[in-house]
Scaffold this motif. Structure first.
Motif, short mmCIF file in Angstrom:
data_model
loop_
_atom_site.label_atom_id
_atom_site.label_comp_id
_atom_site.label_asym_id
_atom_site.label_seq_id
_atom_site.Cartn_x
_atom_site.Cartn_y
_atom_site.Cartn_z
N GLU A 1 0.84 5.00 5.28
CA GLU A 1 1.99 5.45 6.07
C GLU A 1 1.86 5.06 7.54
O GLU A 1 2.86 4.81 8.21
N ARG B 1 3.39 -2.39 1.06
CA ARG B 1 4.21 -1.58 1.98
C ARG B 1 4.52 -2.37 3.25
O ARG B 1 5.67 -2.40 3.71
N CYS C 1 2.02 10.09 10.38
CA CYS C 1 1.55 10.00 9.01
C CYS C 1 1.60 11.39 8.39
O CYS C 1 0.87 12.29 8.82
N GLY D 1 6.14 9.02 2.00
CA GLY D 1 4.71 8.96 1.74
C GLY D 1 4.46 8.34 0.37
O GLY D 1 5.37 8.30 -0.47
#
Lengths: 318, 259
Positions: free
Chosen positions: A71, A103, A177, B149
């Motif tokens: 993240e 990601r 995060c 997340g």
């Protein structure tokens, strides 16, 4: 063309799976910058600066990146890729690489190329599909290429007298995060790491239970200086930990010697070890498919053959 | 506890027990006339969604099974519903149009992002990889696109309040993370043992709703970024060498320079 190699580190040392990524980065031909983040990255940077072919090392020792949480790590990587105008980004196809790089790719609108075994040119990559039952060559049309590589397909980069420049990473977005790292439970072992060991001994269902696995496999591994692996069947039956699983869905290994004891050789297991240099197999079933790929096969009861082999290897070393 | 609306992406792939063959023109793996099944990791995802419902009474409001694939992917979605998914959404791909064949992970992630927004999903449980392309990217890409997340390679999933605690498979062992919902979780082998669809389950699944759409219904650019130049079979290994004793084994390994 300029390449960013994303490395992992632990306790101030570059992780074993990252060395082949530097070698892979060198295949593009352009300058290589190495990227490290988290506590201890400054120390690991000194080691990375010595790796063959590395021109520059950038790091951020911000401890927000210690656990490699995607993240905030992915945005960190993305901003540094943009800032440095990197055209190629390479990382290991490890738990870390698999977690972070897709990601980051999505954030950059790039179609990543996973688990490459060969880099043909700056746009063209070779990768196994269908668990290695087919090999695809693909050409990327993206402006940035993001690639994870199979560690066993590239030689580890060596430490040389090279002295690359070491600098702090130019940007640190320090993204929020919401994920919290709680704990880890890693198998501690004095034996070589399964993924990179030059020799691997693997046990399968033929060992019958965990007690036999623990009695026969570690002494054989130690006699050879080998890592221990296991088949999916052995893992499912609880003989060995999941992290030791070799196969399509577990670890892919390609050691100099792979010795399989009591493993029949299901398609999914073969996918994880068939690139080993020499395959040896001990199995009491002469028709076991493992013998079709084994360079050396011994049809025997492993409960006799494995202890005998261990003993003779040990005697030979003295 | 947050009320869960779970999306489970599913892919129809060559059955894991079938050895894939490359076609004569070396452009792809042969899929016609080959047994097809649900990607094994997607079975784990459906199973986990159903178990979350069973373990947390009233917490799981909806389990939506999604697939983008040929017309026959409808059968795979029926299986998902027979296992316990509430409803299904199929994006029917026209296999005659090269653009619609073999969607890339980034495209699939973009499709899924639209589905998540439209259906108000707050959890996506998907396989860590599909066993055909083996890219292992879609879940992470989707989480990135959504800004959610993510917890990859789950071996254990527990929902606690508005968080999900996930034990993950990592190199050399496992790791535990706590992720705030909404989140994407990708599934790994040890997570559970998927149930078989029972006859009553299969009968019930026939009555569950399945919506069908086309790619054109989505605002997604599905232009391919990767061009497949060639697909070949790996060079076969020359195995078959046998020895008849442990001594023979040792001397042969020495000859081969392996010990």
């Amino acid at each position: 063309l300029s390449t960013l190699a994303v490395l992992e580190h632990k306790e101030g040392k570059v992780s074993p799976q990252s060395f082949p990524a530097v070698t892979a980065a060198s295949k593009f031909g352009g300058p290589i910058t190495v990227f490290l983040a988290g506590s201890g990255s400054e120390k690991a940077a000194e080691q990375a600066a010595k790796l063959n072919g590395v021109e520059k090392v950038i790091y951020t020792s911000n401890n927000a990146y210690d656990k490699g949480l995607p993240e905030n790590f992915a945005p960190l990587l993305v901003e540094n890729i943009k800032k440095g105008n990197f055209t190629h980004v390479v990382g290991a196809h490890s738990a870390f690489g698999k977690n972070i790089l897709p990601r980051a790719s999505a954030l950059l609108d790039v179609q990543q190329i996973s688990d490459c075994i060969e880099i043909k040119d700056e746009n063209t990559f070779v990768r196994p599909i269908y668990a290695g039952n087919a090999i695809a060559t693909v050409r990327s049309t993206d402006t940035i290429k993001i690639v994870t590589i199979r560690g066993t397909a590239f030689l580890p980069a060596e430490e040389t007298s090279n002295t690359a420049a070491i600098e702090e990473a130019p940007v640190d977005p320090n993204a929020e995060c919401t994920t919290v790292w709680i704990s880890e439970n890693l198998t501690r072992s004095e034996r070589p790491d399964l993924g990179t060991a030059p020799k691997v001994v693997s046990g399968g269902r033929g060992l019958k239970d965990k007690e036999n696995f623990d009695k026969l496999m570690p002494p054989l591994a130690d006699a050879l200086g080998a890592a221990i692996g296991a088949s999916r069947a052995a893992v499912d039956a609880g003989f060995a930990d999941n992290s030791l699983q070799v196969g399509q869905t577990g670890k892919v290994v390609a050691p100099q010697l792979y010795l399989a004891a009591g493993i029949s050789g299901a398609i999914q297991h073969l996918a994880g070890m068939k690139d080993s240099k020499v395959i040896a197999a001990i199995n009491k079933d002469p028709d076991a498919p493992i013998f079709q790929v084994a360079d050396v096969g011994l049809v025997a009861d492993l409960f006799q053959a494995v202890p005998e082999l261990t003993e003779k290897l040990n005697a030979g070393r003295k | 506890m947050t009320s869960l609306r779970i999306l489970v992406p599913i892919k129809r792939v060559i059955d894991y027990a079938v050895k894939p063959r490359v076609n004569a023109t070396k452009t792809a793996v042969v899929t016609s006339g080959v047994k097809m099944s649900m990607n094994p990791f997607d079975e784990l995802s459906i199973e986990e969604s159903v178990r979350l419902r069973e373990r947390n009474k009233g917490a799981v409001q909806d389990i939506l099974a999604f697939s983008a694939g040929p017309t026959k992917a409808a059968d795979t979605l029926r299986t998902a519903m027979a296992m316990g998914a509430d409803r299904a959404l199929l994006v029917e791909l026209d296999e005659n149009r090269p653009k619609e064949r073999d969607l890339e992970p980034l495209t699939v992630a973009k499709l899924l992002r639209e589905v998540v927004h439209k259906e108000g999903c707050n959890m996506v449980i998907c396989g860590k990889q599909s066993i055909d392309d083996d890219s292992g990217q879609t879940g992470q890409m989707l989480a990135g696109l959504l800004g959610w997340g993510q917890a990859t390679q789950a071996a254990k999933v527990e929902v606690q309040g508005d968080e999900v605690v996930v034990t993950k498979e990592v190199d050399g062992g496992e790791e535990v993370v706590r992720v705030k919902l909404p989140a994407v979780v990708t599934t790994d082998l040890r997570l559970n043992e998927p149930r078989y669809a029972t006859l009553p389950g299969i009968m019930k699944a026939k009555k569950k709703p399945m919506e069908k759409k086309k790619l054109a219904d989505f605002n997604v650019d599905f232009k391919k970024r990767l061009e497949t130049l060639e697909v070949v079979e790996p060079p076969p290994r020359q195995g078959g060498g046998k020895v008849d004793s442990v001594d023979g084994l040792i001397s042969r390994l020495k000859e081969l320079g392996a010990i």
